[in-house]
Design a protein around this motif. Structure first.
Motif, PDB file in Angstrom:
ATOM      1  N   ALA A 116      19.572  -9.352  52.653  1.00 15.78           N
ATOM      2  CA  ALA A 116      19.842 -10.098  54.020  1.00 15.78           C
ATOM      3  C   ALA A 116      19.390  -9.353  55.123  1.00 15.78           C
ATOM      4  O   ALA A 116      18.832 -10.042  56.058  1.00 15.78           O
ATOM      5  N   THR A 117      19.785  -8.049  55.348  1.00 15.55           N
ATOM      6  CA  THR A 117      19.364  -7.143  56.321  1.00 15.55           C
ATOM      7  C   THR A 117      17.869  -7.205  56.533  1.00 15.55           C
ATOM      8  O   THR A 117      17.196  -7.068  57.574  1.00 15.55           O
ATOM      9  N   TYR A 119      15.311  -9.169  55.177  1.00  9.61           N
ATOM     10  CA  TYR A 119      15.045 -10.448  55.678  1.00  9.61           C
ATOM     11  C   TYR A 119      15.394 -10.742  57.143  1.00  9.61           C
ATOM     12  O   TYR A 119      14.412 -11.457  57.885  1.00  9.61           O
ATOM     13  N   LEU A 120      16.347 -10.379  57.771  1.00 11.64           N
ATOM     14  CA  LEU A 120      16.884 -10.336  59.019  1.00 11.64           C
ATOM     15  C   LEU A 120      15.924  -9.421  59.815  1.00 11.64           C
ATOM     16  O   LEU A 120      15.291 -10.092  60.779  1.00 11.64           O
ATOM     17  N   GLY A 121      15.378  -8.389  59.361  1.00 13.24           N
ATOM     18  CA  GLY A 121      14.380  -7.578  60.143  1.00 13.24           C
ATOM     19  C   GLY A 121      13.192  -8.238  60.275  1.00 13.24           C
ATOM     20  O   GLY A 121      12.302  -8.385  60.987  1.00 13.24           O
ATOM     21  N   SER A 123      12.516 -11.419  59.998  1.00 13.98           N
ATOM     22  CA  SER A 123      12.908 -12.601  60.963  1.00 13.98           C
ATOM     23  C   SER A 123      12.868 -12.219  62.296  1.00 13.98           C
ATOM     24  O   SER A 123      12.122 -12.995  63.090  1.00 13.98           O
ATOM     25  N   LEU A 124      13.472 -11.181  62.691  1.00 18.17           N
ATOM     26  CA  LEU A 124      13.451 -10.970  64.140  1.00 18.17           C
ATOM     27  C   LEU A 124      12.084 -10.307  64.512  1.00 18.17           C
ATOM     28  O   LEU A 124      11.590 -10.373  65.589  1.00 18.17           O
ATOM     29  N   VAL A 277       8.943 -17.052  62.161  1.00 21.56           N
ATOM     30  CA  VAL A 277      10.309 -16.506  62.017  1.00 21.56           C
ATOM     31  C   VAL A 277      11.258 -17.571  60.940  1.00 21.56           C
ATOM     32  O   VAL A 277      12.139 -17.027  60.177  1.00 21.56           O
ATOM     33  N   LEU A 281      14.146 -16.137  57.956  1.00 21.42           N
ATOM     34  CA  LEU A 281      15.247 -16.409  58.398  1.00 21.42           C
ATOM     35  C   LEU A 281      15.894 -17.286  57.518  1.00 21.42           C
ATOM     36  O   LEU A 281      17.163 -16.833  57.171  1.00 21.42           O
ATOM     37  N   ALA A 284      17.177 -14.682  54.936  1.00 25.80           N
ATOM     38  CA  ALA A 284      18.345 -13.796  55.252  1.00 25.80           C
ATOM     39  C   ALA A 284      19.576 -14.667  54.943  1.00 25.80           C
ATOM     40  O   ALA A 284      20.437 -14.256  54.750  1.00 25.80           O
ATOM     41  N   ILE A 285      19.324 -15.924  55.287  1.00 24.50           N
ATOM     42  CA  ILE A 285      20.613 -16.814  55.000  1.00 24.50           C
ATOM     43  C   ILE A 285      21.106 -16.915  53.416  1.00 24.50           C
ATOM     44  O   ILE A 285      21.974 -16.983  53.377  1.00 24.50           O
TER      45      ILE A 285
END
Length: 319
Positions: A116-117, A119-121, A123-124, A277, A281, A284-285
């Motif tokens: 998740a972290t 994919y969060l990266g 995403s951002l 994104v 995102l 990440a979810i």
């Protein structure tokens, strides 16, 4: 990685780079990363995973500073190679450290959070990278990873106590590493040069080198890849093949989608980043949820469902 993809069109314009050279901005990183992942994992087993992780993050951060200062596309690609090497040292050890810390009862959850972290990266990255590119130029894209790298190194030194390595781990097969690097580089470069006649020479050389690498690993006392063990483990070998298919289908789309939005649709880097994104995102979810489910249900069924959903999404893109 995802921020750089958004900045590629502006890099090409500012550095007067042709399509082939600018396509190597992401590829140089990935190629160097792929070449050094195998020996990095073995070095981590010998010298300690934390030590190799810190070395990789430091090299990656320094390379980002040098990329910011690159005066031309050629030197920029050199810095991307060193970023890939640093990334390989970190990628090969980060998850291995997690596997060493967490037990089998909660390892799936831990890996889900780690994914998740990641994919969060991803995403951002397009949003932040697009915003920085539009307001401060493409060079700024290489500066904020330096801050993240410094935080990562500092937290690892201060908070991650202990070291993890395998006593009696076999030596690194440096000759095999060299063979792997040569044939994979020849193959990558050859593909990028199509339809030049030299491309086919390099591609055939790369394929021949891959075959030689396979037999060299079978004969090596300390192979980088234990092909026999992989082929005998059907679940593991098919998982690797699934990963290969997923990433080889998804990553070209991400790279080309950025160019499509900016060149064809005329979007600004910031607006293109906001659209790009959406995919990471959602990943990440969903990643922590799928990780938790894998602790309870058969992981292969969850993975297969994900592959089917991806295939349907790619089919919709064709309409």
């Amino acid at each position: 990685m995802s921020a750089v993809n958004v900045a590629v069109p502006m890099m090409a314009k500012d550095l007067s780079a042709n399509a082939i050279l600018v396509s190597w901005v992401p590829t140089a990183f990935l190629l160097a990363n792929a070449i050094f992942l195998l020996p990095a994992g073995r070095m981590a087993d010998i010298h300690g995973r934390k030590k190799i992780f810190l070395t990789g993050m430091t090299l990656f951060s320094v390379s980002c500073v040098l990329a910011n200062l690159a005066p031309n596309i050629e030197l920029l690609l050199v810095t991307r190679v060193f970023q890939g090497i640093g990334g390989a040292l970190a990628f090969a050890t980060g998850l291995a450290i997690l596997m060493s810390i967490f037990s089998s009862s909660n390892r799936g959850t831990a890996l889900g959070i780690a994914a998740a972290t990641l994919y969060l990266g991803l995403s951002l990255g397009p949003v932040i990278g697009g915003w920085f590119t539009e307001h401060y130029g493409w060079r700024s894209v290489f500066l904020f990873p330096v801050v993240l790298g410094f935080i990562s190194v500092t937290m690892t030194v201060l908070r991650l106590k202990g070291e993890w390595k395998n006593e009696g781990a076999p030596k690194v097969d440096w000759y095999g590493s060299l063979v792997f690097g040569v044939w994979s580089s020849a193959l990558y470069i050859g593909i990028s040069l199509i339809p030049d006649p030299l491309a086919w020479i390099l591609i055939l050389s790369g394929i021949a080198g891959a075959v030689y690498f396979y037999y060299q690993q079978l004969a090596s006392p300390n192979p980088l890849i234990k092909f026999k063990a992989i082929l005998q483990n059907r679940v593991f070998s098919r998982s690797l093949m699934g990963n290969l298919c997923i990433y080889s289908s998804n990553y070209p789309f991400v790279f080309l989608f950025s160019l499509y939005l900016q060149y064809i649709q005329g979007m600004s880097p910031a607006n293109a980043g906001q659209i790009m994104v959406l995919q990471p995102l959602m990943m990440a979810i969903v990643a922590p949820i799928s990780g938790r489910l894998s602790d309870t249900f058969e992981p292969r069924f969850i993975a297969t469902t994900g592959c089917i959903v991806m295939a349907c999404a790619f089919a919709l893109l064709q309409t």
